[in-house]
Design a protein around this motif. Sequence first.
Motif, PDB file in Angstrom:
ATOM      1  N   ASP A 115      51.232  72.912  48.069  1.00  0.00           N
ATOM      2  CA  ASP A 115      52.001  72.023  47.204  1.00  0.00           C
ATOM      3  C   ASP A 115      51.362  72.073  45.824  1.00  0.00           C
ATOM      4  OD1 ASP A 115      53.325  70.044  45.872  1.00  0.00           O
ATOM      5  OD2 ASP A 115      52.853  68.428  47.291  1.00  0.00           O
ATOM      6  N   CYS A 116      52.004  72.798  44.911  1.00  0.00           N
ATOM      7  CA  CYS A 116      51.389  73.024  43.599  1.00  0.00           C
ATOM      8  C   CYS A 116      51.369  71.769  42.738  1.00  0.00           C
ATOM      9  CB  CYS A 116      52.095  74.160  42.868  1.00  0.00           C
ATOM     10  SG  CYS A 116      53.829  73.829  42.471  1.00  0.00           S
ATOM     11  N   ASN A 117      52.183  70.761  43.079  1.00  0.00           N
ATOM     12  CA  ASN A 117      52.249  69.554  42.263  1.00  0.00           C
ATOM     13  C   ASN A 117      51.261  68.501  42.751  1.00  0.00           C
ATOM     14  OD1 ASN A 117      53.166  67.914  40.186  1.00  0.00           O
ATOM     15  ND2 ASN A 117      54.763  66.978  41.446  1.00  0.00           N
ATOM     16  N   THR A 118      49.998  68.933  42.915  1.00  0.00           N
ATOM     17  CA  THR A 118      48.911  68.029  43.285  1.00  0.00           C
ATOM     18  C   THR A 118      47.676  68.412  42.496  1.00  0.00           C
ATOM     19  OG1 THR A 118      48.096  69.437  45.084  1.00  0.00           O
ATOM     20  CG2 THR A 118      49.790  67.805  45.653  1.00  0.00           C
ATOM     21  N   LEU A 119      46.782  67.467  42.327  1.00  0.00           N
ATOM     22  CA  LEU A 119      45.520  67.748  41.635  1.00  0.00           C
ATOM     23  C   LEU A 119      44.712  68.791  42.400  1.00  0.00           C
ATOM     24  CD1 LEU A 119      43.483  66.881  39.368  1.00  0.00           C
ATOM     25  CD2 LEU A 119      42.521  65.310  41.057  1.00  0.00           C
ATOM     26  N   ARG A 120      44.691  68.659  43.718  1.00  0.00           N
ATOM     27  CA  ARG A 120      43.861  69.525  44.558  1.00  0.00           C
ATOM     28  C   ARG A 120      44.318  70.983  44.529  1.00  0.00           C
ATOM     29  NH1 ARG A 120      41.414  72.544  47.116  1.00  0.00           N
ATOM     30  NH2 ARG A 120      39.810  72.188  48.699  1.00  0.00           N
ATOM     31  N   ALA A 121      45.587  71.206  44.178  1.00  0.00           N
ATOM     32  CA  ALA A 121      46.126  72.570  44.176  1.00  0.00           C
ATOM     33  C   ALA A 121      45.525  73.442  43.075  1.00  0.00           C
ATOM     34  CB  ALA A 121      47.646  72.530  44.023  1.00  0.00           C
ATOM     35  N   GLY A 122      44.836  72.812  42.113  1.00  0.00           N
ATOM     36  CA  GLY A 122      44.277  73.590  41.009  1.00  0.00           C
ATOM     37  C   GLY A 122      43.351  74.702  41.467  1.00  0.00           C
ATOM     38  N   TYR A 123      42.563  74.442  42.525  1.00  0.00           N
ATOM     39  CA  TYR A 123      41.628  75.460  42.992  1.00  0.00           C
ATOM     40  C   TYR A 123      42.333  76.632  43.679  1.00  0.00           C
ATOM     41  CZ  TYR A 123      37.692  77.697  45.321  1.00  0.00           C
ATOM     42  OH  TYR A 123      36.775  78.620  45.765  1.00  0.00           O
ATOM     43  N   PRO A 124      43.097  76.420  44.747  1.00  0.00           N
ATOM     44  CA  PRO A 124      43.715  77.579  45.398  1.00  0.00           C
ATOM     45  C   PRO A 124      44.731  78.308  44.526  1.00  0.00           C
ATOM     46  CG  PRO A 124      44.553  75.533  46.354  1.00  0.00           C
ATOM     47  CD  PRO A 124      43.386  75.177  45.489  1.00  0.00           C
ATOM     48  N   GLU A 125      45.514  77.559  43.749  1.00  0.00           N
ATOM     49  CA  GLU A 125      46.508  78.221  42.909  1.00  0.00           C
ATOM     50  C   GLU A 125      45.847  79.075  41.828  1.00  0.00           C
ATOM     51  OE1 GLU A 125      49.476  78.557  43.607  1.00  0.00           O
ATOM     52  OE2 GLU A 125      50.562  76.724  44.084  1.00  0.00           O
ATOM     53  N   SER A 126      44.752  78.593  41.251  1.00  0.00           N
ATOM     54  CA  SER A 126      44.083  79.379  40.208  1.00  0.00           C
ATOM     55  C   SER A 126      43.355  80.575  40.800  1.00  0.00           C
ATOM     56  CB  SER A 126      43.127  78.504  39.396  1.00  0.00           C
ATOM     57  OG  SER A 126      42.125  77.906  40.201  1.00  0.00           O
ATOM     58  N   LYS A 127      42.881  80.455  42.046  1.00  0.00           N
ATOM     59  CA  LYS A 127      42.311  81.631  42.718  1.00  0.00           C
ATOM     60  C   LYS A 127      43.402  82.680  42.948  1.00  0.00           C
ATOM     61  CE  LYS A 127      37.846  81.006  43.499  1.00  0.00           C
ATOM     62  NZ  LYS A 127      36.815  81.940  42.931  1.00  0.00           N
TER      63      LYS A 127
END
Length: 349
Positions: free
Chosen positions: A169-181
């Motif tokens: 779920d890209c619309n979460t704060l936590r998604a910053g790590y996996p999405e940027s990887k």
Amino acid sequence: MNIYETELAYRAEEPLPWEKLEGRRILLSGASGMIGKCIIDILMRHNATTEKPIRILALSRNEEKARERFSAYWDDPSFTYLSCDVNVPLPECGKVDYMIHAASNTHPMQYAGDPIGTITANVLGTKNLLDYGACHGAERFCFCSSVEIYGENRGDVEKFDEPYMGYIDCNTLRAGYPESKRVGETLCNAYRQAKGLSFTVARLSRVYGPTMLSGDSKAIAQFIRKAARGEDIVLKSEGNQKFSYTFVTDAAAGVLYTMLSGKDGEAYNVADGLSDITLRELAGHLADIAGTKVIFELPGENERRGYSTATKAMLHAGKMEKLGWEARVHMAEGLASVVEACRETENET
């Protein structure tokens, strides 16, 4: 000799194509981190066995911390340190033949407390390092990625292989790590296509070991510190999440195998298949080591926002093993050794 030192000696004489590195220059970002420190320890051990030492350029932001971490090598002519932030273009530091990008925020409190920096290190940092490598004729760029790029297990596999993609779920704060990887891996592909820069990706499982930093807020790091102090292990969930873990010397060797023996443009899972365990089992094992018990506690709001929502994230490392790599330090032995190392460190301070 403790397990870490024994494994450094073994990994420094691995049947790798060391001739690719001997007499050459390797740049390593995130040098002071848990995995970066171990990679440098292996390379410096190897240097003691060859007449053509590998020349290491170690990058990190904090020189004071680096001086402490690398005090044994600081005056060695084959070791050079540069304090810089990979989020800005690298200063001129000469030709480099190989590059490992291991600079990243890697634990929950960093994800929650520095969400922008978490993303930029994996995107802008990767771009800046790729630019440097492309402009300076690097032969191979190795990007340290993560099990987290796979997202949530859709319930259709037991373990993730390299082509698998789950849900994030890209619309979460936590998604910053996996999405940027994920973006970091995509950038590597773009530079291969546009600039001809050869690359490989090491997708690392959760890693632990004596080189972990004191501020590491991952669950396993917190459990280990509690066990070392003889305290109860605090579990902030029901503990049913099941993950793959890898001891740091095995993970560092996996990065080197990926870089030196991996196929151009390919990603490789780095995980110990014998160290898949639930958080509850992990907490119980460390409580047994410490002679204490497991207690349950709700996490604070800021801490909770940095937690992974994955409930089953295990890696299949068959592709990696075909390169000749194998995990050597499994969970029971690894945890006992890290708890003992933490006890010794605390006694010294």
